[in-house]
Design a protein around this motif. Structure first.
Motif, PDB file in Angstrom:
ATOM      1  N   LEU A 152      63.903 -24.877 136.500  1.00  0.00           N
ATOM      2  CA  LEU A 152      64.678 -24.449 135.337  1.00  0.00           C
ATOM      3  C   LEU A 152      64.140 -25.066 134.049  1.00  0.00           C
ATOM      4  N   GLY A 153      64.083 -24.248 132.999  1.00  0.00           N
ATOM      5  CA  GLY A 153      63.643 -24.722 131.699  1.00  0.00           C
ATOM      6  C   GLY A 153      64.778 -25.330 130.894  1.00  0.00           C
ATOM      7  N   ARG A 154      64.440 -25.879 129.733  1.00  0.00           N
ATOM      8  CA  ARG A 154      65.414 -26.574 128.885  1.00  0.00           C
ATOM      9  C   ARG A 154      65.966 -25.645 127.802  1.00  0.00           C
ATOM     10  N   PRO A 155      67.284 -25.650 127.591  1.00  0.00           N
ATOM     11  CA  PRO A 155      67.859 -24.855 126.502  1.00  0.00           C
ATOM     12  C   PRO A 155      67.255 -25.199 125.144  1.00  0.00           C
ATOM     13  N   GLU A 156      66.906 -26.469 124.929  1.00  0.00           N
ATOM     14  CA  GLU A 156      66.369 -26.896 123.637  1.00  0.00           C
ATOM     15  C   GLU A 156      65.045 -26.215 123.309  1.00  0.00           C
ATOM     16  N   ASP A 157      64.268 -25.892 124.335  1.00  0.00           N
ATOM     17  CA  ASP A 157      62.994 -25.232 124.090  1.00  0.00           C
ATOM     18  C   ASP A 157      63.192 -23.793 123.626  1.00  0.00           C
ATOM     19  N   VAL A 158      64.190 -23.134 124.176  1.00  0.00           N
ATOM     20  CA  VAL A 158      64.512 -21.777 123.719  1.00  0.00           C
ATOM     21  C   VAL A 158      65.105 -21.828 122.313  1.00  0.00           C
ATOM     22  N   ALA A 159      65.960 -22.816 122.069  1.00  0.00           N
ATOM     23  CA  ALA A 159      66.581 -22.964 120.753  1.00  0.00           C
ATOM     24  C   ALA A 159      65.534 -23.142 119.662  1.00  0.00           C
ATOM     25  N   SER A 160      64.474 -23.892 119.949  1.00  0.00           N
ATOM     26  CA  SER A 160      63.449 -24.116 118.927  1.00  0.00           C
ATOM     27  C   SER A 160      62.766 -22.811 118.532  1.00  0.00           C
ATOM     28  N   VAL A 161      62.608 -21.902 119.495  1.00  0.00           N
ATOM     29  CA  VAL A 161      62.012 -20.603 119.185  1.00  0.00           C
ATOM     30  C   VAL A 161      62.983 -19.750 118.370  1.00  0.00           C
ATOM     31  N   LEU A 162      64.262 -19.812 118.707  1.00  0.00           N
ATOM     32  CA  LEU A 162      65.259 -19.062 117.932  1.00  0.00           C
ATOM     33  C   LEU A 162      65.298 -19.532 116.476  1.00  0.00           C
ATOM     34  N   VAL A 163      65.221 -20.841 116.265  1.00  0.00           N
ATOM     35  CA  VAL A 163      65.194 -21.369 114.899  1.00  0.00           C
ATOM     36  C   VAL A 163      63.959 -20.868 114.156  1.00  0.00           C
ATOM     37  N   LEU A 164      62.825 -20.875 114.824  1.00  0.00           N
ATOM     38  CA  LEU A 164      61.606 -20.368 114.191  1.00  0.00           C
ATOM     39  C   LEU A 164      61.748 -18.894 113.818  1.00  0.00           C
ATOM     40  N   LEU A 165      62.300 -18.090 114.724  1.00  0.00           N
ATOM     41  CA  LEU A 165      62.460 -16.657 114.443  1.00  0.00           C
ATOM     42  C   LEU A 165      63.444 -16.412 113.303  1.00  0.00           C
ATOM     43  N   ALA A 166      64.423 -17.292 113.147  1.00  0.00           N
ATOM     44  CA  ALA A 166      65.410 -17.131 112.071  1.00  0.00           C
ATOM     45  C   ALA A 166      64.853 -17.486 110.709  1.00  0.00           C
ATOM     46  N   SER A 167      63.676 -18.080 110.680  1.00  0.00           N
ATOM     47  CA  SER A 167      63.112 -18.564 109.423  1.00  0.00           C
ATOM     48  C   SER A 167      62.132 -17.571 108.816  1.00  0.00           C
ATOM     49  N   PRO A 168      61.909 -17.653 107.517  1.00  0.00           N
ATOM     50  CA  PRO A 168      60.894 -16.803 106.878  1.00  0.00           C
ATOM     51  C   PRO A 168      59.491 -17.057 107.406  1.00  0.00           C
ATOM     52  N   ALA A 169      59.276 -18.209 108.048  1.00  0.00           N
ATOM     53  CA  ALA A 169      57.952 -18.516 108.599  1.00  0.00           C
ATOM     54  C   ALA A 169      57.527 -17.524 109.661  1.00  0.00           C
ATOM     55  N   SER A 170      58.496 -16.778 110.233  1.00  0.00           N
ATOM     56  CA  SER A 170      58.197 -15.798 111.282  1.00  0.00           C
ATOM     57  C   SER A 170      58.114 -14.373 110.750  1.00  0.00           C
ATOM     58  N   ALA A 171      57.968 -14.219 109.463  1.00  0.00           N
ATOM     59  CA  ALA A 171      57.958 -12.875 108.872  1.00  0.00           C
ATOM     60  C   ALA A 171      56.862 -11.983 109.454  1.00  0.00           C
ATOM     61  N   GLY A 172      55.774 -12.580 109.930  1.00  0.00           N
ATOM     62  CA  GLY A 172      54.686 -11.782 110.476  1.00  0.00           C
ATOM     63  C   GLY A 172      54.809 -11.475 111.949  1.00  0.00           C
ATOM     64  N   ILE A 173      55.864 -11.951 112.612  1.00  0.00           N
ATOM     65  CA  ILE A 173      56.067 -11.691 114.031  1.00  0.00           C
ATOM     66  C   ILE A 173      56.864 -10.405 114.197  1.00  0.00           C
ATOM     67  N   ALA A 174      56.490  -9.610 115.179  1.00  0.00           N
ATOM     68  CA  ALA A 174      57.191  -8.357 115.433  1.00  0.00           C
ATOM     69  C   ALA A 174      57.502  -8.221 116.906  1.00  0.00           C
ATOM     70  N   GLY A 175      58.606  -7.574 117.218  1.00  0.00           N
ATOM     71  CA  GLY A 175      58.896  -7.178 118.586  1.00  0.00           C
ATOM     72  C   GLY A 175      59.444  -8.262 119.486  1.00  0.00           C
ATOM     73  N   THR A 176      59.066  -8.164 120.772  1.00  0.00           N
ATOM     74  CA  THR A 176      59.595  -9.014 121.822  1.00  0.00           C
ATOM     75  C   THR A 176      58.851 -10.348 121.874  1.00  0.00           C
ATOM     76  N   VAL A 177      59.627 -11.434 122.036  1.00  0.00           N
ATOM     77  CA  VAL A 177      59.049 -12.767 122.151  1.00  0.00           C
ATOM     78  C   VAL A 177      59.505 -13.343 123.494  1.00  0.00           C
ATOM     79  N   TYR A 178      58.587 -13.952 124.220  1.00  0.00           N
ATOM     80  CA  TYR A 178      58.880 -14.521 125.530  1.00  0.00           C
ATOM     81  C   TYR A 178      58.765 -16.041 125.486  1.00  0.00           C
ATOM     82  N   THR A 179      59.599 -16.712 126.283  1.00  0.00           N
ATOM     83  CA  THR A 179      59.448 -18.148 126.493  1.00  0.00           C
ATOM     84  C   THR A 179      59.382 -18.397 127.988  1.00  0.00           C
ATOM     85  N   GLY A 180      59.131 -19.656 128.375  1.00  0.00           N
ATOM     86  CA  GLY A 180      59.102 -20.007 129.781  1.00  0.00           C
ATOM     87  C   GLY A 180      60.488 -19.982 130.390  1.00  0.00           C
TER      88      GLY A 180
END
Length: 253
Positions: free
Chosen positions: A225-253
């Motif tokens: 099982l993976g850690r919730p904190e690792d998924v949360a860090s990706v969600l924070v990144l996606l919520a930020s303007p820093a991810s403006a160039g990302i599109a579509g589906t994002v996968y984590t472990g």
């Protein structure tokens, strides 16, 4: 995933709604968003858990509020999002984490219609209602909507028929919303984690055991099982303007 925390200040000035923020990935996301500088609203069917999560964000120095909401009840969803927008002065990102995982290990022939309907209502109709009523707050060029799905139903099958179907449907919903909402300046993603150590997952594994799933198979899943904190860090990144160039589906472990 490396477990690296989101950068402090990444969400400074951003107003972030976490739907399903009382526990598991949602709670980890509330904490991470607060640490990254966001004002955070916690929406959850668990009113006490939502309030506790908001208090944790406030203790970390963030502006935070909480609202109890049943994501299958349209009037509650609409009212909660409007209330959050009024309290925080707007909404910049909505992170939909809420979901249920039931029917693990239940054979198709034994699956009650009521269970199917319940899972579909929470995991697919709920995100639709959240998106429907979030859209009026997210326009303006840098709004973000992330629907948390799963690798189950997208890359692999699931041990639960309704869960796998609901997450596959959610993935299709997000792809379609991206097409419809992109021209309005709203970026839409599905985030698809693998098996994560959350209360939801632990209950699902217990259900699998009770339904006769091989114990060694369940133990292998538990060990990885993976850690919730690792998924949360990706969600924070996606919520930020820093991810403006990302599109579509994002996968984590």
């Amino acid at each position: 995933m490396t477990g690296v925390a989101p950068a402090a200040g990444l969400l400074t000035g951003r107003r972030v709604v976490v739907v399903g923020g009382a526990s598991g990935i949602g709670l980890a996301t509330v904490r991470a968003a607060a640490a990254a500088g966001a004002a955070v609203a916690v929406l959850d069917a668990d009113a006490t858990g939502a309030a506790d999560a908001a208090e944790q964000a406030q203790a970390a120095g963030a502006t935070a509020c909480a609202h109890p909401v049943d994501v299958t009840a349209e009037a509650q969803v609409s009212a909660a999002l409007d209330a959050v927008a009024a309290e925080l002065g707007g909404i910049d990102a909505v992170l939909h984490v809420a979901g249920v995982m039931r029917g693990q290990g239940t054979e198709l022939a034994d699956l009650p219609l009521e269970l199917w309907q319940q899972v579909i209502a929470v995991n697919l109709t709920g995100p639709f209602l959240v998106a429907k009523h979030a859209v009026r707050h997210l326009g303006g060029g840098d709004g973000v909507l992330v629907l948390v799905g799963s690798k189950a139903g997208v890359l692999t099958g699931s041990g639960s028929v309704p869960y796998g179907a609901s997450k596959g449907g959610l993935h299709g919903l997000a792809l379609t919303l991206a097409r419809h909402l992109g021209p309005q300046g709203i970026r839409v993603h599905t985030l698809c984690p693998g098996d994560i150590d959350t209360p939801l997952m632990r209950r699902s594994l217990d259900e699998a055991r009770a339904n006769g799933v091989n114990g060694a198979q369940v133990a292998r899943i538990e060990a990885a099982l993976g850690r919730p904190e690792d998924v949360a860090s990706v969600l924070v990144l996606l919520a930020s303007p820093a991810s403006a160039g990302i599109a579509g589906t994002v996968y984590t472990g």
